[in-house]
Design a protein around this motif. Structure first.
Motif, PDB file in Angstrom:
ATOM      1  N   ASP A   1       0.813  -1.215   0.000  1.00  0.00           N
ATOM      2  CA  ASP A   1       0.000   0.000   0.000  1.00  0.00           C
ATOM      3  C   ASP A   1       0.850   1.270   0.000  1.00  0.00           C
ATOM      4  O   ASP A   1       2.050   1.238   0.292  1.00  0.00           O
ATOM      5  N   ALA A   2       0.174   2.396  -0.243  1.00  0.00           N
ATOM      6  CA  ALA A   2       0.871   3.668  -0.423  1.00  0.00           C
ATOM      7  C   ALA A   2       1.554   4.161   0.841  1.00  0.00           C
ATOM      8  O   ALA A   2       2.588   4.830   0.768  1.00  0.00           O
ATOM      9  N   PHE A   3       0.990   3.850   2.024  1.00  0.00           N
ATOM     10  CA  PHE A   3       1.584   4.398   3.241  1.00  0.00           C
ATOM     11  C   PHE A   3       2.752   3.571   3.764  1.00  0.00           C
ATOM     12  O   PHE A   3       3.335   3.886   4.796  1.00  0.00           O
TER      13      PHE A   3
ATOM     14  N   GLY B   1       5.334  -1.142  -6.439  1.00  0.00           N
ATOM     15  CA  GLY B   1       4.353  -0.173  -5.989  1.00  0.00           C
ATOM     16  C   GLY B   1       4.815   1.235  -6.303  1.00  0.00           C
ATOM     17  O   GLY B   1       5.652   1.430  -7.173  1.00  0.00           O
ATOM     18  N   ASN B   2       4.402   2.115  -5.480  1.00  0.00           N
ATOM     19  CA  ASN B   2       3.198   2.079  -4.668  1.00  0.00           C
ATOM     20  C   ASN B   2       2.615   3.482  -4.661  1.00  0.00           C
ATOM     21  O   ASN B   2       2.437   4.101  -3.635  1.00  0.00           O
ATOM     22  N   LEU B   3       2.313   3.975  -5.895  1.00  0.00           N
ATOM     23  CA  LEU B   3       1.729   5.309  -6.029  1.00  0.00           C
ATOM     24  C   LEU B   3       0.297   5.293  -5.500  1.00  0.00           C
ATOM     25  O   LEU B   3      -0.502   4.429  -5.867  1.00  0.00           O
ATOM     26  N   SER B   4      -0.009   6.237  -4.672  1.00  0.00           N
ATOM     27  CA  SER B   4      -1.315   6.314  -4.026  1.00  0.00           C
ATOM     28  C   SER B   4      -2.461   6.350  -5.034  1.00  0.00           C
ATOM     29  O   SER B   4      -2.468   7.178  -5.952  1.00  0.00           O
TER      30      SER B   4
ATOM     31  N   PRO C   1       0.363   1.165  -9.320  1.00  0.00           N
ATOM     32  CA  PRO C   1      -0.500   1.758  -8.301  1.00  0.00           C
ATOM     33  C   PRO C   1      -0.362   0.984  -6.992  1.00  0.00           C
ATOM     34  O   PRO C   1      -0.014  -0.204  -6.980  1.00  0.00           O
ATOM     35  N   ALA C   2      -0.656   1.650  -5.888  1.00  0.00           N
ATOM     36  CA  ALA C   2      -0.471   1.035  -4.573  1.00  0.00           C
ATOM     37  C   ALA C   2      -1.504  -0.042  -4.278  1.00  0.00           C
ATOM     38  O   ALA C   2      -1.215  -1.010  -3.578  1.00  0.00           O
ATOM     39  N   CYS C   3      -2.707   0.130  -4.789  1.00  0.00           N
ATOM     40  CA  CYS C   3      -3.774  -0.816  -4.464  1.00  0.00           C
ATOM     41  C   CYS C   3      -4.848  -0.711  -5.543  1.00  0.00           C
ATOM     42  O   CYS C   3      -4.545  -0.390  -6.682  1.00  0.00           O
ATOM     43  N   GLY C   4      -6.105  -0.954  -5.180  1.00  0.00           N
ATOM     44  CA  GLY C   4      -7.170  -0.931  -6.160  1.00  0.00           C
ATOM     45  C   GLY C   4      -7.491   0.471  -6.647  1.00  0.00           C
ATOM     46  O   GLY C   4      -7.685   1.383  -5.849  1.00  0.00           O
ATOM     47  N   LEU C   5      -7.548   0.640  -7.950  1.00  0.00           N
ATOM     48  CA  LEU C   5      -7.903   1.931  -8.543  1.00  0.00           C
ATOM     49  C   LEU C   5      -9.410   2.141  -8.523  1.00  0.00           C
ATOM     50  O   LEU C   5     -10.172   1.193  -8.745  1.00  0.00           O
ATOM     51  N   SER C   6      -9.837   3.359  -8.313  1.00  0.00           N
ATOM     52  CA  SER C   6     -11.230   3.700  -8.537  1.00  0.00           C
ATOM     53  C   SER C   6     -11.493   3.723 -10.038  1.00  0.00           C
ATOM     54  O   SER C   6     -10.680   4.231 -10.821  1.00  0.00           O
ATOM     55  N   THR C   7     -12.641   3.172 -10.452  1.00  0.00           N
ATOM     56  CA  THR C   7     -12.969   3.167 -11.882  1.00  0.00           C
ATOM     57  C   THR C   7     -13.247   4.567 -12.412  1.00  0.00           C
ATOM     58  O   THR C   7     -13.276   4.774 -13.630  1.00  0.00           O
TER      59      THR C   7
END
Length: 340
Positions: free
Chosen positions: A266-268, A285-288, A317-323
């Protein structure tokens, strides 16, 4: 070094070999880049593309072509495995990803064990592997990443998750039996992906976090079953990316025990520090994703350059992207990496 193909670049990075520049990818599954903007532009849309292999492969191509990510990543959700093992699915909308309607079982003691071969009989598994086969054959220079939902997350998608987490402590024998059962089916699914051209398998296991499990159970359950799955995939001759959600402070020593070829976080999480502490880790990673959704291209471009300065091995990306993430923001991200 002459310019590498995206497939060569990713495989060399995972093998800790020299590359011309850092790869920039988004592996699918939990980290799905099928943005509304892309789907509206192409006409290849969800939820239909969750079921139809021709749509799935076209949408995977649309994502790669428009975003600049250097891979195909499928499927576009984390429900394929749970559906095959008995949980009914709400397939969502163009902008809303599928989710479990209700878990198939209330307790680990209630689970009805499906036989070997169950994954091969699933129509959605068939759509995934047929898409992988097509993409890997037509575009051999681009890595086709098959995304798996990890053992604990899949288990918590067929058993009521609150009950499941309590039973990791109170019903250990039954819990281990269920997670082992799930892992065997995941191995079967991974083999279908690999046999149909998957270049890499990416495992996302958001239930397997230090914050949820604590150090002792993280080692007993998360590390053990992720390694069981990873080792089986390695025997198929394919590298593995493991994504772990959440804060790492409580379980950082166990991260180095994971057998994945790259660890995504994750980003943090301070990936630069983690890389310095565990210099054998291949970091990813891990761009917010909050930044990707709500910021602007200039800020994203600059943050992407920070990842390069920190020498993160694989950029993503750090995790799941918003669509609803703006395509121009994603393009600023990938452009920054490719200019290296």
């Amino acid at each position: 070094m002459d310019a590498l193909t995206p497939k060569e670049r990713l495989l060399r990075s995972l093998a800790k070999k020299k590359v011309d520049r850092h790869p920039v990818i988004c592996p699918g599954g939990m980290m799905n880049a099928a943005l509304v903007e892309i789907m509206q532009k192409s006409g290849h849309t969800l939820p239909e593309a969750h079921h139809v292999d021709s749509l799935m492969r076209e949408l995977a191509y649309d994502v790669e072509e428009n975003t600049g990510f250097e891979n195909f990543g499928i499927p576009f959700c984390m429900t394929v495995e749970a559906e095959a093992l008995g949980s009914p699915i709400d397939f969502g909308t163009l902008s809303c990803e599928p989710k479990i309607k209700v878990e198939a079982f209330q307790s680990v003691k209630d689970v009805q064990f499906k036989p070997k071969g169950t994954m091969a009989k699933s129509s959605r598994v068939a759509a995934v592997v047929q898409s992988l086969h097509y993409l890997s054959q037509k575009y051999p220079d681009i890595p086709a990443i098959g995304s798996l939902t990890g053992p604990l997350s899949t288990s918590a998608s067929i058993v009521d998750p609150m009950t499941f987490l309590k039973q990791l402590r109170r019903e250990k024998e039954a819990a281990h039996k269920v997670i082992d059962y799930v892992t065997q089916h995941l191995i079967e699914y991974a083999r279908l992906m690999v046999d149909n051209g998957a270049t890499v398998i990416s495992i996302a296991d958001p239930t397997a976090t230090g914050e949820i499990l604590g150090p002792k159970m993280f080692k007993e359950y998360a590390v053990f079953y992720l390694n069981m799955l990873t080792d089986a995939i390695h025997e198929m001759g394919v590298p593995v990316i493991i994504h772990i959600c959440g804060e790492m402070a409580m379980v950082k020593p166990q991260i180095a025990e994971l057998h994945g070829d790259a660890i995504s976080v994750d980003a943090f999480v301070n990936l630069k520090q983690m890389k310095e502490e565990y210099n054998t880790l291949t970091t990813m990673g891990n761009l917010s994703t909050y930044l990707l959704e709500f910021s602007n291209p200039d800020t994203i471009y600059k943050q992407a350059k920070v990842l390069l300065r920190n020498n993160i091995d694989i950029i993503s990306p750090a995790c799941g992207l918003s669509t609803s993430t703006k395509l121009k923001n994603i393009q600023a991200f990938t452009t920054a990496i490719k200019e290296e």
